[in-house]
Structure formats: C-alpha cells, structure tokens
Design a protein around this motif. Sequence first.
Motif, PDB file in Angstrom:
ATOM      1  N   ALA B  53       0.846  -1.190   0.000  1.00 29.72           N
ATOM      2  CA  ALA B  53       0.000   0.000   0.000  1.00 29.72           C
ATOM      3  C   ALA B  53       0.879   1.236   0.000  1.00 29.72           C
ATOM      4  O   ALA B  53       1.699   1.421   0.889  1.00 29.72           O
ATOM      5  CB  ALA B  53      -0.911  -0.018   1.216  1.00 29.72           C
ATOM      6  N   LEU B  54       0.701   2.066  -1.017  1.00 31.14           N
ATOM      7  CA  LEU B  54       1.511   3.274  -1.132  1.00 31.14           C
ATOM      8  C   LEU B  54       0.635   4.490  -0.848  1.00 31.14           C
ATOM      9  O   LEU B  54      -0.538   4.516  -1.191  1.00 31.14           O
ATOM     10  CB  LEU B  54       2.114   3.377  -2.534  1.00 31.14           C
ATOM     11  CG  LEU B  54       2.971   2.182  -2.959  1.00 31.14           C
ATOM     12  CD1 LEU B  54       3.403   2.332  -4.406  1.00 31.14           C
ATOM     13  CD2 LEU B  54       4.192   2.035  -2.059  1.00 31.14           C
ATOM     14  N   LEU B  84      -6.239   6.481  -6.510  1.00 27.41           N
ATOM     15  CA  LEU B  84      -6.346   6.448  -5.049  1.00 27.41           C
ATOM     16  C   LEU B  84      -7.693   5.887  -4.607  1.00 27.41           C
ATOM     17  O   LEU B  84      -8.689   5.964  -5.314  1.00 27.41           O
ATOM     18  CB  LEU B  84      -6.181   7.863  -4.477  1.00 27.41           C
ATOM     19  CG  LEU B  84      -4.839   8.542  -4.744  1.00 27.41           C
ATOM     20  CD1 LEU B  84      -4.882   9.982  -4.286  1.00 27.41           C
ATOM     21  CD2 LEU B  84      -3.730   7.791  -4.030  1.00 27.41           C
ATOM     22  N   ASP B  85      -7.680   5.322  -3.414  1.00 22.00           N
ATOM     23  CA  ASP B  85      -8.917   4.847  -2.801  1.00 22.00           C
ATOM     24  C   ASP B  85      -8.784   5.059  -1.294  1.00 22.00           C
ATOM     25  O   ASP B  85      -7.677   5.141  -0.772  1.00 22.00           O
ATOM     26  CB  ASP B  85      -9.127   3.363  -3.113  1.00 22.00           C
ATOM     27  CG  ASP B  85     -10.590   2.968  -2.968  1.00 22.00           C
ATOM     28  OD1 ASP B  85     -11.421   3.858  -2.661  1.00 22.00           O
ATOM     29  OD2 ASP B  85     -10.902   1.779  -3.153  1.00 22.00           O
ATOM     30  N   LEU B  86      -9.935   5.183  -0.618  1.00 20.70           N
ATOM     31  CA  LEU B  86      -9.898   5.262   0.842  1.00 20.70           C
ATOM     32  C   LEU B  86     -10.042   3.855   1.396  1.00 20.70           C
ATOM     33  O   LEU B  86     -10.909   3.097   0.967  1.00 20.70           O
ATOM     34  CB  LEU B  86     -11.047   6.135   1.371  1.00 20.70           C
ATOM     35  CG  LEU B  86     -10.965   7.649   1.148  1.00 20.70           C
ATOM     36  CD1 LEU B  86     -12.058   8.352   1.922  1.00 20.70           C
ATOM     37  CD2 LEU B  86      -9.603   8.197   1.545  1.00 20.70           C
ATOM     38  N   ALA B 102       0.373  -0.212  -6.481  1.00 16.37           N
ATOM     39  CA  ALA B 102       1.025   0.068  -7.758  1.00 16.37           C
ATOM     40  C   ALA B 102       0.696  -0.976  -8.823  1.00 16.37           C
ATOM     41  O   ALA B 102       0.469  -0.634  -9.976  1.00 16.37           O
ATOM     42  CB  ALA B 102       2.531   0.165  -7.561  1.00 16.37           C
ATOM     43  N   ARG B 103       0.661  -2.233  -8.445  1.00 12.16           N
ATOM     44  CA  ARG B 103       0.439  -3.295  -9.416  1.00 12.16           C
ATOM     45  C   ARG B 103      -0.944  -3.163 -10.049  1.00 12.16           C
ATOM     46  O   ARG B 103      -1.161  -3.585 -11.173  1.00 12.16           O
ATOM     47  CB  ARG B 103       0.593  -4.650  -8.718  1.00 12.16           C
ATOM     48  CG  ARG B 103       0.512  -5.876  -9.624  1.00 12.16           C
ATOM     49  CD  ARG B 103       1.678  -5.965 -10.602  1.00 12.16           C
ATOM     50  NE  ARG B 103       1.726  -7.260 -11.282  1.00 12.16           N
ATOM     51  CZ  ARG B 103       2.470  -7.506 -12.343  1.00 12.16           C
ATOM     52  NH1 ARG B 103       3.218  -6.549 -12.861  1.00 12.16           N
ATOM     53  NH2 ARG B 103       2.481  -8.705 -12.899  1.00 12.16           N
ATOM     54  N   CYS B 197       6.370   5.837  -8.275  1.00 10.01           N
ATOM     55  CA  CYS B 197       5.044   5.927  -8.900  1.00 10.01           C
ATOM     56  C   CYS B 197       4.469   4.548  -9.174  1.00 10.01           C
ATOM     57  O   CYS B 197       3.261   4.377  -9.223  1.00 10.01           O
ATOM     58  CB  CYS B 197       5.100   6.737 -10.184  1.00 10.01           C
ATOM     59  SG  CYS B 197       5.931   5.890 -11.561  1.00 10.01           S
ATOM     60  N   GLY B 198       5.339   3.569  -9.404  1.00  7.27           N
ATOM     61  CA  GLY B 198       4.861   2.194  -9.556  1.00  7.27           C
ATOM     62  C   GLY B 198       4.514   1.793 -10.972  1.00  7.27           C
ATOM     63  O   GLY B 198       3.974   0.709 -11.197  1.00  7.27           O
TER      64      GLY B 198
END
Lengths: 286, 259
Positions: B53-54, B84-86, B102-103, B197-198
């Motif tokens: 988790a980034l 992004l997600d919460l 990232a994946r 950044c992934g």
Amino acid sequence: MNTAALSTTMALPRWRWKWLLLRRLSQVGILGLFLLGPWAEIWVVKGNLSSNLVLDLLPLTDPFLLLQTAASGHLPETTALLGTSIVAAFYLLVGGRAFCGWVCPVNIVTDTAAWLREKLDLRPRARLSRTTRYWLLATLLLATTVTGVVVWEWVNPVSMLQRGLIFGFGFAWLVLLAVFLFDLLVAQRGWCSHLCPMGATYSLLGAGSVVRVRADDRSRCDDCMECFRVCPEPQVIQPALKGDEQGLGPVITGMNCTNCGRCIDVCDQSVFHFGTRFHNKMEASS
Amino acid sequence: MTREQHAEPAPGPQSPGRRRFLQEMAMTACGTALFGGGVTLYATTASALPAQALRPPGALAEERFLGACVRCGLCVRDCPYDTLDLARLGEPVAVGTPYFVARQVPCEMCEDIPCVKACPTGALDPELTDIDDARMGLAVLIDQETCLNFLGLRCDVCYQVCPLIDEAITLELDHNDRTGKHARFLPTVHSEACTGCGKCEAACVLEKAAIKVVPMALAKGQLGSHYRLGWEEQEKAGKPLLDNIIDLPDRMPASGGLR
C-alpha cells in the motif's frame, strides 16, 4: 398559534411530524448532495463530512476532526482552519448539536433504535452517566497527543457511516450494527446522548449558540410528559419548562440540546417553539 | 440529579448524594480510561501499513500522516486516474486513509499534482510542487531470478515505461556468463530519481512483478554516520588525502592458487 387554534376547534389530530420530517429531509438531503458526485457526476460537494469542498469554492472541515489532528501535533493547513472556522461559526448560530440532529446520519440509526426500543417495550438496562462523552473526549484527545495518531478515527461510527455511504463500507456496517444494538438492548439513547465524543465536541462548541428551543408558553403545560418521552436529552427541558419557581427563564440553554424540535412536534399545548437565546426573562412566560 | 440532591440531606462529606456522585464519577472515569485504552491499543496496532500500500505523493512520514489525515477523500476525488482509494474497514490499511496499490493502478505523476492541492490539512505536503520530487516509495528489482532481462532477454518494459527513463531506471550492461558471448541489460533503479510511482511494477510482464515499489524505509540501507567514502573525500579535497603514498602494483593470485 393559528394552526393550534384550528386543530382544537376542528378536533383534528395534531400533525406531529413537521420537525422530524424536516430533519430527516435535511439528513438525507445532505448525504444526497455528497452522493450526487460519485453517482451522477454532479459535483455539488466533494469529499465527505470530515472535510469537503462545496462547489469547488467553499471548504468545510469538521471541528472534531480538526481538533484531533491538532492534538496529534500536526498544524493543519489554512484550508482546514478556514473550513473549521466556517463550520464553527455556523453551529454557533444554529446550535452546536444541530449537527447531531440535522446532519449526522448516525442519528437516523439511533433514533430508529430508540423508536424500536419503545415499540418493543424494552426496559432500560445499563445506566451510563451523560458526562461519559466528555470523559471520553478528553481521554481520546490525550491518547491522540501521546501517540500522535488520531485514535478515534479507527472506530468512530459517525465517520464510518458517512464515509462508508460516500466511499464504500467494507466492514464498517458492523460498527453501525454495534451502535444500533447497543442503543436497542444495552443503554437507552446510549450512543448519541451518552458516549459520542463528536457530539460532545459540538455540545461544547455550541454552548452559547443563538438558535434555541424556547418554552415561552410553559404556563400552558399540562404535564403530559410527551416532550420528556421523545427528547434524546430530556434533562435540558426541565429547567426551561419547570424552572418558573426557581426563577429560570424559558429558554432551553442546556448545551446538549440537539435542536431537533421533536418537543415542538409532540406538544399538544404548543408550549415550545424555535427562537433565540436572548430575552430569557421571566415575564415571557406569564 | 440536582433535584434528587435537594431532596436529600444537605450535601456534606457524608451525604449519600455526594457519595453517589463520586461513585458515578469514578465508574465513568475508569470505564472511559479502559475503553479509551482499548481504542488506542487497537488504533496503534492496526496502523501498520502493508508494503504494497503506497501513500499519495507528498504524504508526510507515515506516523505523522496518521495524525494529519482527516480521511475526507478529497485527494481520491481529485485524482484524474482513479488511482487512489480510501481504505475500508477490513482492509489492511488504516481505515479511511488514502492509498494505492502500484500493481493495480500506479500513480500517473500529474504535473499539477491535484491530490496534493486537494488536501485541506497538509497531510499531503503542499511543499511538493514538482512531482519528480515525490517519494511514494522506491522501486526495487526484487527478484533477479525471474526478471527476463536478468535471464538474458530484452524485455526492458519497466525501463521503457519509467516516467524518468534513464534517470530512475537505467539499463546496465553486463556479461552473460550463461552463453558466454551475449550481453545482459540489467534494469537498475536509482533512488535519487525514483518517485515510487509504480508504473514499472504495474507494467512488469511477469505473472507476479519482479520489480516492486516498496516503502523507502524497507528499501534503503543506511551507512553509519561516521562512514566516509575515500574516493569521494579525495574528489572533494581535489588531491590525495595522504601525501607521499606509494601506489604499489596489485598482486593477483598465481594461476595455481595460493599455497
């Protein structure tokens, strides 16, 4: 006044749902505005109740969230400070816990629990002190300061419900179920009126707020006790309604009053009405 | 409460009203302390961020971020790529905080950094104005045994997709010992340029990525603070650090090995 006279002369049952209905409309409407974005791509307001941006212009930030953030040792940016100032000014006007009664979606959950509790005639069990919420607020702020982590936001049912509705629940519904069952089976009005530190913050914030329920016509009270029965914070009614002899004014000044207006709805004698905290003099009642 | 007290004998050290009040206070205080302690324990143990988790660009160091973020989701809303997600309750990230994997969806490194601009509290640091300065993590070619370039093929995908190609990821020429006559081009990440950044991890063609973005703290080693690299010190000084050093020729082991 006229409607009251009308309903007595025509012997129609009083319509007792005006403020309750308006409250539900407000609560659902505000959530609806938040959901318009993700559901219909109409971005009236972005974010959630913790912090948001209205019409890409007006920032609003929850004072309790900001308080916790500040307690963690983080100095928030201007946007959040401005957002909190606006929110605080608003609730200083309309009553701090107007948030609880008119905005917070958990109120619908706990009102339902209270209603069901009465329908099922469940006796009150656990007795909690109504000061618990302030103890809890202080404890949590202390814990936040010590750990640097906004600890309450890991469990805060209020954040979880509104954020869950807007951004997706996960298992947050379990927390809400717990609150519902707690109110239904353990303590009457347990969550909102005894424990919630968010509500406690709004109570303190709005302790001197302008808009208040007034019992100016308290001489008409026929002791039916309906207002005490429906009120989530019945202790606030007592001094205003029955304080005549002790020289207390007719304004409900208790800071825990949520300005829900349910007492206005249910009073057959039309004792209560919305007004301001000013002119809290004795002569108003006679 | 006050009325009940009025009905009882005047409040004094022995009055039942006072006793009940003190009892109630003590119970409430103890209960609250227990409950608050439990919540604190839960919050602090449940705040470990899994390596996959980034945080969004500009996020403060994790322990400060967890104090500064109000979990409003404004960064999520302003992310044009839905990266992004919460975190929801039940996910292994602190509930309500923004993150990305990232994946699944990497950060596209918008030049105007809308997520940082959206943050009302500064949990995403507004000091970050150049996205190339973001440090969301560090890409590490974590599995050299499956990386196609390490196997001697010319995949190069992580290198090609890198927004900072030839800075954050370079291809280092190496001899292919297996064939004895070919070259290997080894993707090599440079931490002074990689933003985390992934995109490399997202693009890796393997079933499971050989190159992964991991939190900086996991990825980086640290020299002892007293370490000095002789060749750097020499360059800084502009001359040999010790005078009159005689540089003898290096002796290699004899072909028969040492006896």
